[in-house]
Design a protein around this motif. Structure first.
Motif, PDB file in Angstrom:
ATOM      1  N   PRO A  95      -8.917 163.942 -26.819  1.00  0.00           N
ATOM      2  CA  PRO A  95     -10.266 164.144 -27.367  1.00  0.00           C
ATOM      3  C   PRO A  95     -10.221 165.066 -28.579  1.00  0.00           C
ATOM      4  O   PRO A  95      -9.352 165.942 -28.675  1.00  0.00           O
ATOM      5  N   ILE A  96     -11.142 164.868 -29.488  1.00  0.00           N
ATOM      6  CA  ILE A  96     -11.175 165.648 -30.728  1.00  0.00           C
ATOM      7  C   ILE A  96     -12.457 166.456 -30.767  1.00  0.00           C
ATOM      8  O   ILE A  96     -13.561 165.904 -30.746  1.00  0.00           O
ATOM      9  N   ILE A  97     -12.309 167.770 -30.809  1.00  0.00           N
ATOM     10  CA  ILE A  97     -13.456 168.675 -30.909  1.00  0.00           C
ATOM     11  C   ILE A  97     -13.681 168.956 -32.389  1.00  0.00           C
ATOM     12  O   ILE A  97     -12.791 169.456 -33.082  1.00  0.00           O
ATOM     13  N   THR A  98     -14.875 168.636 -32.873  1.00  0.00           N
ATOM     14  CA  THR A  98     -15.160 168.841 -34.290  1.00  0.00           C
ATOM     15  C   THR A  98     -16.510 169.517 -34.465  1.00  0.00           C
ATOM     16  O   THR A  98     -17.211 169.797 -33.490  1.00  0.00           O
ATOM     17  N   ASP A  99     -16.881 169.795 -35.696  1.00  0.00           N
ATOM     18  CA  ASP A  99     -18.112 170.539 -35.965  1.00  0.00           C
ATOM     19  C   ASP A  99     -19.332 169.616 -35.937  1.00  0.00           C
ATOM     20  O   ASP A  99     -19.209 168.390 -35.860  1.00  0.00           O
ATOM     21  N   ASP A 100     -20.500 170.204 -36.050  1.00  0.00           N
ATOM     22  CA  ASP A 100     -21.744 169.449 -35.914  1.00  0.00           C
ATOM     23  C   ASP A 100     -22.153 168.716 -37.185  1.00  0.00           C
ATOM     24  O   ASP A 100     -23.206 168.060 -37.212  1.00  0.00           O
ATOM     25  N   ALA A 101     -21.339 168.796 -38.242  1.00  0.00           N
ATOM     26  CA  ALA A 101     -21.645 168.066 -39.470  1.00  0.00           C
ATOM     27  C   ALA A 101     -21.289 166.586 -39.347  1.00  0.00           C
ATOM     28  O   ALA A 101     -21.611 165.797 -40.233  1.00  0.00           O
ATOM     29  N   LEU A 102     -20.638 166.220 -38.255  1.00  0.00           N
ATOM     30  CA  LEU A 102     -20.241 164.825 -38.038  1.00  0.00           C
ATOM     31  C   LEU A 102     -21.471 163.930 -37.922  1.00  0.00           C
ATOM     32  O   LEU A 102     -22.378 164.190 -37.136  1.00  0.00           O
ATOM     33  N   ARG A 103     -21.492 162.869 -38.714  1.00  0.00           N
ATOM     34  CA  ARG A 103     -22.628 161.946 -38.693  1.00  0.00           C
ATOM     35  C   ARG A 103     -22.538 161.016 -37.482  1.00  0.00           C
ATOM     36  O   ARG A 103     -21.440 160.616 -37.083  1.00  0.00           O
ATOM     37  N   PRO A 104     -23.699 160.637 -36.883  1.00  0.00           N
ATOM     38  CA  PRO A 104     -23.680 159.750 -35.715  1.00  0.00           C
ATOM     39  C   PRO A 104     -22.950 158.431 -35.985  1.00  0.00           C
ATOM     40  O   PRO A 104     -22.239 157.922 -35.122  1.00  0.00           O
ATOM     41  N   GLU A 105     -23.109 157.879 -37.186  1.00  0.00           N
ATOM     42  CA  GLU A 105     -22.449 156.611 -37.490  1.00  0.00           C
ATOM     43  C   GLU A 105     -20.926 156.764 -37.562  1.00  0.00           C
ATOM     44  O   GLU A 105     -20.181 155.846 -37.200  1.00  0.00           O
ATOM     45  N   ASP A 106     -20.457 157.948 -37.993  1.00  0.00           N
ATOM     46  CA  ASP A 106     -19.011 158.189 -38.008  1.00  0.00           C
ATOM     47  C   ASP A 106     -18.478 158.363 -36.590  1.00  0.00           C
ATOM     48  O   ASP A 106     -17.397 157.871 -36.250  1.00  0.00           O
ATOM     49  N   ARG A 107     -19.249 159.052 -35.759  1.00  0.00           N
ATOM     50  CA  ARG A 107     -18.852 159.214 -34.363  1.00  0.00           C
ATOM     51  C   ARG A 107     -18.713 157.842 -33.689  1.00  0.00           C
ATOM     52  O   ARG A 107     -17.734 157.576 -32.984  1.00  0.00           O
ATOM     53  N   ALA A 108     -19.682 156.975 -33.929  1.00  0.00           N
ATOM     54  CA  ALA A 108     -19.647 155.639 -33.337  1.00  0.00           C
ATOM     55  C   ALA A 108     -18.471 154.827 -33.868  1.00  0.00           C
ATOM     56  O   ALA A 108     -17.812 154.088 -33.115  1.00  0.00           O
ATOM     57  N   ARG A 109     -18.180 154.962 -35.148  1.00  0.00           N
ATOM     58  CA  ARG A 109     -17.071 154.221 -35.757  1.00  0.00           C
ATOM     59  C   ARG A 109     -15.732 154.654 -35.168  1.00  0.00           C
ATOM     60  O   ARG A 109     -14.871 153.822 -34.877  1.00  0.00           O
ATOM     61  N   TYR A 110     -15.560 155.956 -34.974  1.00  0.00           N
ATOM     62  CA  TYR A 110     -14.303 156.453 -34.403  1.00  0.00           C
ATOM     63  C   TYR A 110     -14.194 156.111 -32.920  1.00  0.00           C
ATOM     64  O   TYR A 110     -13.112 155.811 -32.424  1.00  0.00           O
ATOM     65  N   LEU A 111     -15.330 156.143 -32.227  1.00  0.00           N
ATOM     66  CA  LEU A 111     -15.322 155.762 -30.811  1.00  0.00           C
ATOM     67  C   LEU A 111     -14.897 154.305 -30.650  1.00  0.00           C
ATOM     68  O   LEU A 111     -14.126 153.966 -29.750  1.00  0.00           O
ATOM     69  N   ALA A 112     -15.371 153.451 -31.522  1.00  0.00           N
ATOM     70  CA  ALA A 112     -15.001 152.036 -31.488  1.00  0.00           C
ATOM     71  C   ALA A 112     -13.506 151.846 -31.706  1.00  0.00           C
ATOM     72  O   ALA A 112     -12.916 150.884 -31.221  1.00  0.00           O
ATOM     73  N   ALA A 113     -12.890 152.770 -32.440  1.00  0.00           N
ATOM     74  CA  ALA A 113     -11.452 152.694 -32.712  1.00  0.00           C
ATOM     75  C   ALA A 113     -10.620 153.330 -31.603  1.00  0.00           C
ATOM     76  O   ALA A 113      -9.392 153.292 -31.639  1.00  0.00           O
ATOM     77  N   GLY A 114     -11.310 153.926 -30.604  1.00  0.00           N
ATOM     78  CA  GLY A 114     -10.590 154.529 -29.476  1.00  0.00           C
ATOM     79  C   GLY A 114     -10.453 156.029 -29.555  1.00  0.00           C
ATOM     80  O   GLY A 114      -9.843 156.652 -28.674  1.00  0.00           O
ATOM     81  N   LEU A 115     -11.025 156.651 -30.589  1.00  0.00           N
ATOM     82  CA  LEU A 115     -10.948 158.111 -30.758  1.00  0.00           C
ATOM     83  C   LEU A 115     -12.225 158.749 -30.234  1.00  0.00           C
ATOM     84  O   LEU A 115     -13.326 158.358 -30.612  1.00  0.00           O
ATOM     85  N   ARG A 116     -12.062 159.743 -29.351  1.00  0.00           N
ATOM     86  CA  ARG A 116     -13.207 160.408 -28.736  1.00  0.00           C
ATOM     87  C   ARG A 116     -13.519 161.697 -29.485  1.00  0.00           C
ATOM     88  O   ARG A 116     -12.795 162.679 -29.376  1.00  0.00           O
ATOM     89  N   LEU A 117     -14.595 161.693 -30.261  1.00  0.00           N
ATOM     90  CA  LEU A 117     -15.003 162.858 -31.021  1.00  0.00           C
ATOM     91  C   LEU A 117     -16.111 163.593 -30.282  1.00  0.00           C
ATOM     92  O   LEU A 117     -17.152 162.991 -29.967  1.00  0.00           O
ATOM     93  N   LEU A 118     -15.867 164.867 -29.985  1.00  0.00           N
ATOM     94  CA  LEU A 118     -16.812 165.657 -29.193  1.00  0.00           C
ATOM     95  C   LEU A 118     -17.624 166.598 -30.080  1.00  0.00           C
ATOM     96  O   LEU A 118     -17.179 166.975 -31.144  1.00  0.00           O
TER      97      LEU A 118
END
Length: 252
Positions: free
Chosen positions: A229-252
């Motif tokens: 899992p990847i812990i990142t800051d709150d500047a992450l956009r929802p669409e980027d989170r969804a895109r990375y999740l689709a690729a198998g990367l879990r952004l928290l």
């Protein structure tokens, strides 16, 4: 047109403007956006430009590889934000491993300020000093060969010592992440350390600020499917989170 010809034309475009867009390059070269995206990522890996969301920007010579102190200053607020989120994983009495990197140096400082009783094991010299500022932290510095520019230990002896440690938590400071390349890093001797820690730690997370999205460094550390899992800051956009999740990367 072959890839090397396109890469030459892309670099020429960056001589005309500091930033170029995917769509504009695709139209200019008569190829698809996906083809240009692959070309930009290849040029990023070669250190000839910086791939960013939607395009690329030119790299001034001094920016290609920041020394440790320089990287520590860059994006410091995002790194602090991600580090504070990582503290939510920490429990009293945990044994925590922090590998080398500026994000983990900041995380060690936040851990010291939180005054959570724990043991920190690290090959990161500045992180060791930051954690040791708190009487609540017991610090063990891993030995090995000293990497001066990275202010960390590395090499065979370092890796053997790390392999014998089974921490409760491991926070990994990694250089870049991308939906296709996964987690990548330019510190080649740090890569086997991170791969070993993923196997030995009870829980592992990468702590990365959101500016590292859509970047590719020199070599893969973990594929998208095997990455922690990847812990990142709150500047992450929802669409980027969804895109990375689709690729198998879990952004928290």
């Amino acid at each position: 047109m072959i890839q090397e010809e396109r890469k030459t034309l892309i670099l020429r475009a960056l001589e005309e403007a500091p930033v170029v867009k995917l769509e504009e390059l695709a139209a200019r070269l008569g190829v698809s956006v996906d083809t240009i995206r692959r070309d930009l990522k290849a040029l990023d890996r070669e250190g000839r430009l910086q791939y960013i969301r939607g395009g690329a920007k030119a790299i001034r010579p001094a920016e290609q590889f920041y020394p440790f102190k320089g990287r520590e200053i860059i994006n410091i607020e995002q790194k602090k934000s991600a580090s504070r989120k990582a503290l939510e994983w920490v429990k009293k009495g945990d044994v925590i491993f922090l590998n080398s990197g500026t994000t983990n140096t900041i995380l060690a400082g936040e851990l010291a300020r939180a005054a959570i009783p724990c043991t920190v094991v690290t090959n990161n010299l500045p992180a060791a000093c930051a954690a040791a500022a708190s009487p609540c932290c017991t610090v063990h510095l891993v030995g090995g060969r000293l990497d001066g520019p990275e202010q960390s230990t590395c090499g065979t002896a370092c890796l053997a010592e790390i392999a014998a440690v089974y921490p409760d938590l491991c926070f990994l400071s990694v250089n870049a992440m991308d939906t296709e390349a996964g987690l990548t890093d330019f510190r080649l001797e740090e890569i086997p350390i991170m791969q070993t820690l993923l196997r030995t730690a009870r829980q592992t997370a990468a702590v990365m600020d959101s500016t590292k999205l859509d970047r590719v460094a020199k070599r893969q550390v973990f594929s998208s499917r095997e990455a922690p899992p990847i812990i990142t800051d709150d500047a992450l956009r929802p669409e980027d989170r969804a895109r990375y999740l689709a690729a198998g990367l879990r952004l928290l």
